[in-house]
Each structure stands twice: as structure tokens, then as C-alpha cells.
Design a protein around this motif. Sequence first.
Motif, PDB file in Angstrom:
ATOM      1  N   PRO A  38       0.828  -1.209   0.000  1.00 17.92           N
ATOM      2  CA  PRO A  38       0.000   0.000   0.000  1.00 17.92           C
ATOM      3  C   PRO A  38       0.863   1.260   0.000  1.00 17.92           C
ATOM      4  N   SER A  39       0.229   2.395  -0.216  1.00 18.80           N
ATOM      5  CA  SER A  39       0.936   3.666  -0.207  1.00 18.80           C
ATOM      6  C   SER A  39       1.708   3.824   1.106  1.00 18.80           C
ATOM      7  N   GLY A  40       2.965   4.225   0.985  1.00 18.21           N
ATOM      8  CA  GLY A  40       3.770   4.491   2.183  1.00 18.21           C
ATOM      9  C   GLY A  40       4.470   3.270   2.752  1.00 18.21           C
ATOM     10  N   GLY A  42       7.025   1.712   1.595  1.00 16.57           N
ATOM     11  CA  GLY A  42       8.475   1.747   1.416  1.00 16.57           C
ATOM     12  C   GLY A  42       8.959   1.215   0.079  1.00 16.57           C
ATOM     13  N   LYS A  43       8.024   0.912  -0.836  1.00 15.32           N
ATOM     14  CA  LYS A  43       8.454   0.279  -2.086  1.00 15.32           C
ATOM     15  C   LYS A  43       9.275   1.221  -2.961  1.00 15.32           C
ATOM     16  N   SER A  44       8.853   2.501  -3.072  1.00  7.58           N
ATOM     17  CA  SER A  44       9.652   3.435  -3.889  1.00  7.58           C
ATOM     18  C   SER A  44      11.002   3.687  -3.232  1.00  7.58           C
ATOM     19  N   THR A  45      11.008   3.725  -1.913  1.00  6.02           N
ATOM     20  CA  THR A  45      12.283   3.930  -1.220  1.00  6.02           C
ATOM     21  C   THR A  45      13.237   2.768  -1.536  1.00  6.02           C
ATOM     22  N   ALA A  46      12.703   1.551  -1.546  1.00  3.63           N
ATOM     23  CA  ALA A  46      13.558   0.398  -1.871  1.00  3.63           C
ATOM     24  C   ALA A  46      14.180   0.572  -3.255  1.00  3.63           C
TER      25      ALA A  46
HETATM   26  P1  ATP Z   1       3.518   5.410  -2.635  1.00  8.54           P
HETATM   27  O1  ATP Z   1       2.870   4.235  -3.305  1.00  8.54           O
HETATM   28  O2  ATP Z   1       2.519   6.316  -2.007  1.00  8.54           O
HETATM   29  O3  ATP Z   1       4.530   6.095  -3.488  1.00  8.54           O
HETATM   30  P2  ATP Z   1       5.624   3.940  -1.247  1.00  8.54           P
HETATM   31  O4  ATP Z   1       5.284   2.569  -0.752  1.00  8.54           O
HETATM   32  O5  ATP Z   1       6.400   4.024  -2.474  1.00  8.54           O
HETATM   33  O6  ATP Z   1       4.305   4.815  -1.339  1.00  8.54           O
HETATM   34  P3  ATP Z   1       7.722   5.449  -0.015  1.00  8.54           P
HETATM   35  O7  ATP Z   1       7.650   6.601  -0.953  1.00  8.54           O
HETATM   36  O8  ATP Z   1       8.851   4.509  -0.154  1.00  8.54           O
HETATM   37  O9  ATP Z   1       6.355   4.641  -0.030  1.00  8.54           O
HETATM   38  O10 ATP Z   1       7.688   6.032   1.472  1.00  8.54           O
HETATM   39  C1  ATP Z   1       7.840   5.189   2.615  1.00  8.54           C
HETATM   40  C2  ATP Z   1       7.714   6.031   3.871  1.00  8.54           C
HETATM   41  O11 ATP Z   1       8.816   6.939   3.938  1.00  8.54           O
HETATM   42  C3  ATP Z   1       6.459   6.889   3.909  1.00  8.54           C
HETATM   43  O12 ATP Z   1       6.022   6.947   5.242  1.00  8.54           O
HETATM   44  C4  ATP Z   1       6.961   8.244   3.440  1.00  8.54           C
HETATM   45  O13 ATP Z   1       6.160   9.271   3.983  1.00  8.54           O
HETATM   46  C5  ATP Z   1       8.357   8.273   4.005  1.00  8.54           C
HETATM   47  N1  ATP Z   1       9.274   9.112   3.227  1.00  8.54           N
HETATM   48  C6  ATP Z   1       9.541   9.026   1.900  1.00  8.54           C
HETATM   49  N2  ATP Z   1      10.448   9.945   1.532  1.00  8.54           N
HETATM   50  C7  ATP Z   1      10.759  10.648   2.655  1.00  8.54           C
HETATM   51  C8  ATP Z   1      11.637  11.728   2.942  1.00  8.54           C
HETATM   52  N3  ATP Z   1      12.408  12.269   1.989  1.00  8.54           N
HETATM   53  N4  ATP Z   1      11.673  12.195   4.209  1.00  8.54           N
HETATM   54  C9  ATP Z   1      10.917  11.628   5.185  1.00  8.54           C
HETATM   55  N5  ATP Z   1      10.078  10.598   4.988  1.00  8.54           N
HETATM   56  C10 ATP Z   1       9.997  10.105   3.733  1.00  8.54           C
END
Ligand code: ATP
Length: 352
Positions: A38-40, A42-46
Motif C-alpha cells: 500500500p501507499s507508504g 516503502g516500495k519506492s524507497t527500496a
Molecule cells: P507510494 O505508493 O505512495 O509512493 P511507497 O510505498 O512508495 O508509497 P515510499 O515513498 O517509499 O512509499 O515512502 C515510505 C515512507 O517513507 C512513507 O512513510 C513516506 O512518507 C516516508 N518518506 C519518503 N520519503 C521521505 C523523505 N524524503 N523524508 C521523510 N520521509 C519520507
Amino acid sequence: MSTVEFSSVTKRFDDGTVALDSLSLKVEEGEFLVLLGPSGCGKSTALRVLAGLEEASSGDILIGGQRVNDLPPGARDLGMVFQSYALYPHMSVAENLSFGLRRGQQRLAISEAEIGERVNSAVDLLDLSEVLDRRPRELSGGQQQRVAIGRALVRRPKVLLMDEPLSNLDAKLRNRMRLEIRRLHERHGTTTVYVTHDQVEAMTLADRIAVLNGGRLQQHARPLDAYHRPANSFVASFIGTPPMNLIEGEARSNRFHAGELSFPLPAHLSAHSARAFYGIRPEHIRRLDSAEHPEAVPAQVLGRENLGSVSVTHLDALGHRITASERTDDDPDASGQITVSLTHSSAILLEN
Ligand code: ATP
């Protein structure tokens, strides 16, 4: 082609947010891995940590068995396709495709002929020959998306990274592009890491899925294994539309008990004795003709949604909300009190 490995990777942002919590995951050579959650989660961070756009707080990233934590993005030999295709608006399709190679021509030591050959092969593969002279604004969403993929492929990267590349497209085009991406992967065989929150995309594209929640890996499995044998209640309720029914209660003496609801456990679960979630997919709930049947569970029909070939029936079974998925041609009662069986050979018990 290369393997990709996350080894105990944690990403903590400056504000204390832990986006990845000790992620360990290996993508085999030539494999298509989907990071799903789901959104948030961590997948994009990975993906960004793998690409070198973010630094891991701890743990190692390995590409082809080599630790790349200290390599800048440009030296990791990755192709990237993002949600916003980020094409150069003032350049033609042909120029968009070749620009990255021209810019790195000396560093990459490739000749002009080689550039031409790589671009032509991407144009054929992605069926772009008709639009080579157009600017991005003169292309449809699907064409722009193919140019973005082509631009990543001409670099012949070791690994292809895609972050929600289909989310800007309408439903019909998304379905078509999904098939094209899978076909392309089968022809090209480049190790791919693909990020999406859409479980249908994950099920149809992936060789294996890694389900993330709250920065933690929930399950790493082939799509059908995650569907039939979810590792926990999060995966069970995230994969599948409508999601798996999870009834909280207790397995005891060959039966499952949840408040007033009680029904026989299927044979493969009958030896279990524990508090648990009983998980049954909506398509495995059957209507029974008789309330005297040993598996009989009384249920009140709350509503029925007709989706065309199947209908989703919402039921209240002695205080438990459950959904059943039925073929529309069966055309059963859409209201009133019915009798169902929740005892099925593919039901599961999950720890609670
Ligand atoms: P989405 O589908 O909404 O893009 P995601 O699964 O890809 O979500 P990420 O973008 O990896 O999620 O974010 C993971 C967590 O890290 C979230 O809680 C987000 O708010 C947080 N986060 C992302 N970038 C930063 C940042 N630069 N500073 C602080 N927190 C961050």
C-alpha cells in the motif's frame, strides 16, 4: 543481466521515519520481481536506494554480487522508468531514445553505428517506427510510456527498474501495456524490479512478488503461492479482489468457532487447535440447498454487486461479514436468508 540483493537494508529518514526496516531480498538473474504494497509501505524507497538516489542507513545493496552502496547512480548500470515518463519535451522520439547514449558515448565507448543499431532494435521491439519524428506532446500516453521504456532499454542495463509506470494510463491501455511489458521481459530477459500498489499488475507481471508493509517484508513468493498460501493476514487481505475472508476465532475439536458461528474444519486443518483467523477466498464459498447439511452456515444476503461474469455477494453469517464470489449465470437469490458452506479444501488458518 544480474542478480540484485538487498541485505538487511534499513532506511531511516532525517525526521526519524523508518521507510525500510531490515529488508533482505534476492532477485535472481533474469527474474521479474514486483515490490507490492500500500501507499507508504516503502516500495519506492527500496527502488531509490537500489538506484542510488537515496543512501541506505545500514545494510548492503548488491548488483551482480558486488556491493554498490558507494557507487553513484550513473555507475550502477541500471535503466529506470518512472511514473512520470520525464521525456525531453523539445526532442523527437528518436532523439529521446538516443540522447542518453550520445551523452555517455565516450564513457560507454560506443560508436555512432552501435547507437543507431540499439535505437532501431528498441523501435522495432516497441513498435515506435511510425512516431519517430514526433515530439512527446504529440504522442498518446501509451506511446510515451513505450518511449520511456525504450530509453531505458537502449542502455542495455544490467537491471531495469520501474516505478508505477502504468499509473498515468487509463484502464484499457494499462491492461494492454501490462501484457506488452511482460512480453518484452520474456524477449529481453533483463532482471527487472517493478514497483506497484496494484495487486493485479503484481499477479500478472511478476515471477515473484515481495509484499511490503510498514517497511517490512511480509512475503516473498510466486504470485499464486502468495494468493493460495499467504504468509499472514496482511498478505491475505491485500492480494485478491475481493480479498480473502478472514474470520477470527478458534480451531477446536475439528471445528472452527467464532462467537455463534461454528462449522466443520476441512480435513487438512482438522488436527489444528488454536486461536486463529480462518481464511477462505470468496470464490470458495458455496451455497447449500439444505439447512440440515453438516456444513450448513446460515447467512443473510446484504447485497449483490454484478460485475458481469461474476457477482460479489455480501453476507452476514451470524454476525460476521463475509463476501462470496459467484458466477452470474448461476443467478441465485439476491436477497433473504440462505445457507452456505465455509468448509473448503483450500481454506487456511493464520495465526492471530
Ligand atoms: P507510494 O505508493 O505512495 O509512493 P511507497 O510505498 O512508495 O508509497 P515510499 O515513498 O517509499 O512509499 O515512502 C515510505 C515512507 O517513507 C512513507 O512513510 C513516506 O512518507 C516516508 N518518506 C519518503 N520519503 C521521505 C523523505 N524524503 N523524508 C521523510 N520521509 C519520507
